[in-house]
Design a protein around this motif. Sequence first.
Motif, mmCIF file in Angstrom:
data_model
loop_
_atom_site.group_PDB
_atom_site.id
_atom_site.type_symbol
_atom_site.label_atom_id
_atom_site.label_comp_id
_atom_site.label_asym_id
_atom_site.label_seq_id
_atom_site.Cartn_x
_atom_site.Cartn_y
_atom_site.Cartn_z
ATOM 1 N N LEU A 143 34.203 36.319 37.824
ATOM 2 C CA LEU A 143 35.556 36.845 37.666
ATOM 3 C C LEU A 143 35.811 37.105 36.193
ATOM 4 N N THR A 144 36.348 38.280 35.877
ATOM 5 C CA THR A 144 36.717 38.606 34.505
ATOM 6 C C THR A 144 38.162 39.076 34.479
ATOM 7 N N PHE A 145 38.965 38.438 33.636
ATOM 8 C CA PHE A 145 40.373 38.799 33.471
ATOM 9 C C PHE A 145 40.578 39.365 32.068
ATOM 10 N N SER A 146 41.477 40.335 31.969
ATOM 11 C CA SER A 146 41.836 40.907 30.669
ATOM 12 C C SER A 146 43.356 40.977 30.535
ATOM 13 N N ARG A 160 43.829 41.368 22.268
ATOM 14 C CA ARG A 160 42.959 41.529 23.432
ATOM 15 C C ARG A 160 42.359 40.174 23.828
ATOM 16 N N PHE A 161 42.588 39.806 25.086
ATOM 17 C CA PHE A 161 42.110 38.521 25.587
ATOM 18 C C PHE A 161 41.228 38.764 26.817
ATOM 19 N N ILE A 162 40.040 38.189 26.801
ATOM 20 C CA ILE A 162 39.108 38.277 27.935
ATOM 21 C C ILE A 162 38.785 36.852 28.384
ATOM 22 N N PHE A 163 38.860 36.621 29.697
ATOM 23 C CA PHE A 163 38.527 35.321 30.275
ATOM 24 C C PHE A 163 37.490 35.535 31.371
ATOM 25 N N LEU A 172 41.423 28.060 46.399
ATOM 26 C CA LEU A 172 42.105 28.200 45.111
ATOM 27 C C LEU A 172 41.849 29.584 44.530
ATOM 28 N N GLY A 173 42.735 29.999 43.638
ATOM 29 C CA GLY A 173 42.571 31.267 42.956
ATOM 30 C C GLY A 173 42.929 31.131 41.496
ATOM 31 N N LEU A 174 42.693 32.196 40.747
ATOM 32 C CA LEU A 174 43.119 32.299 39.351
ATOM 33 C C LEU A 174 44.038 33.498 39.232
ATOM 34 N N GLY A 175 45.097 33.369 38.441
ATOM 35 C CA GLY A 175 46.066 34.453 38.380
ATOM 36 C C GLY A 175 46.718 34.632 37.032
ATOM 37 N N ILE A 176 47.149 35.870 36.795
ATOM 38 C CA ILE A 176 47.904 36.219 35.598
ATOM 39 C C ILE A 176 49.061 37.118 36.008
ATOM 40 N N THR A 177 50.106 37.130 35.195
ATOM 41 C CA THR A 177 51.244 38.014 35.417
ATOM 42 C C THR A 177 51.579 38.723 34.108
ATOM 43 N N GLU A 192 45.878 31.200 29.258
ATOM 44 C CA GLU A 192 44.776 31.615 30.122
ATOM 45 C C GLU A 192 45.252 31.725 31.568
ATOM 46 N N PRO A 193 44.449 32.364 32.442
ATOM 47 C CA PRO A 193 44.840 32.467 33.854
ATOM 48 C C PRO A 193 45.144 31.110 34.468
ATOM 49 N N LEU A 194 46.114 31.123 35.377
ATOM 50 C CA LEU A 194 46.574 29.901 36.025
ATOM 51 C C LEU A 194 45.799 29.632 37.307
ATOM 52 N N ILE A 195 45.516 28.364 37.587
ATOM 53 C CA ILE A 195 44.987 27.983 38.898
ATOM 54 C C ILE A 195 46.136 28.061 39.898
ATOM 55 N N LEU A 196 45.914 28.789 41.011
ATOM 56 C CA LEU A 196 46.968 29.027 41.991
ATOM 57 C C LEU A 196 46.417 28.858 43.408
ATOM 58 N N PRO A 197 47.287 28.644 44.395
ATOM 59 C CA PRO A 197 46.816 28.470 45.768
ATOM 60 C C PRO A 197 46.231 29.757 46.351
ATOM 61 N N CYS A 198 45.249 29.588 47.225
ATOM 62 C CA CYS A 198 44.673 30.721 47.950
ATOM 63 C C CYS A 198 44.303 30.253 49.357
ATOM 64 N N GLU A 199 45.232 29.562 50.006
ATOM 65 C CA GLU A 199 44.977 28.947 51.303
ATOM 66 C C GLU A 199 45.534 29.791 52.442
ATOM 67 N N GLY A 200 44.821 29.762 53.574
ATOM 68 C CA GLY A 200 45.325 30.404 54.776
ATOM 69 C C GLY A 200 44.774 31.798 55.000
#
Length: 241
Positions: A143-146, A160-163, A172-177, A192-200
């Motif tokens: 996974l690459t986030f910018s 410029r930020f790259i993760f 679980l997921g990773l997220g940015i807004t 940095e990207p947040l750990i977020l739920p990804c259930e169901g």
Amino acid sequence: MDTTKLAQENFNRHIGQNKYPGRGIVVGKSSSSDSWNIIYWIMGRSDSSRNRRFVVEGSTLRTEPVNPSLVIDPSLIIYEAMLELPGIYLVSNGAQTQIIHQALSRGATFESALDTCQHEPDAPHFTPRISTMLNIKNGSPSLTFSILKANIADSQLTDRFIFRYPTVATGLGLGITTYRGDDNPIPSFIGEPLILPCEGSADDLLDTYWNALNSENRVAIALKQIDINQGPSKIFVRNRF
């Protein structure tokens, strides 16, 4: 701290209790099926920003105006939000989705494509451009986030930020807004990207995130479900209008 608990706390604080997180991206592994999930939503405070909906064309997700006669400047609100190449899945909050797709198609990289982009020119907010690439080619997911955001000292410059992440845990997921709250100007996302739920299931996840978004400002949400073995993807959509 337990990661599941942390994910729920991040979700409650940054999305459920936040009137305006803006546009958002979450990528994670489903807890109920062998699939990856890419979630993208849009919000709006103005009539122009709210005059949008998601449209699905095959594996592509794009925005379109609900009432074309009300569109003043389409450059920042009408774009392809999700595109894909074999084993590579892209999502972003603007025209950079197409820029990244074209760059990867000719052998360039995610990072070099974004070197040609800046934050959005919507003073005084200077909305960040957020982009994510899920690469599951060759059985080695990554996974690459910018985040491209205005420099605090000179808003004409772009920080410029790259993760990069090798994977995420199931459920679980990773997220940015784009934003971290409602103000004027609107404060940009930080960190940095947040750990977020990804259930169901796909429907469960859409319900979870859609219901958490502020009902006054939410506009549309989509989820792309991707078979864990690079099978076909499917997009689910909820539109306010």
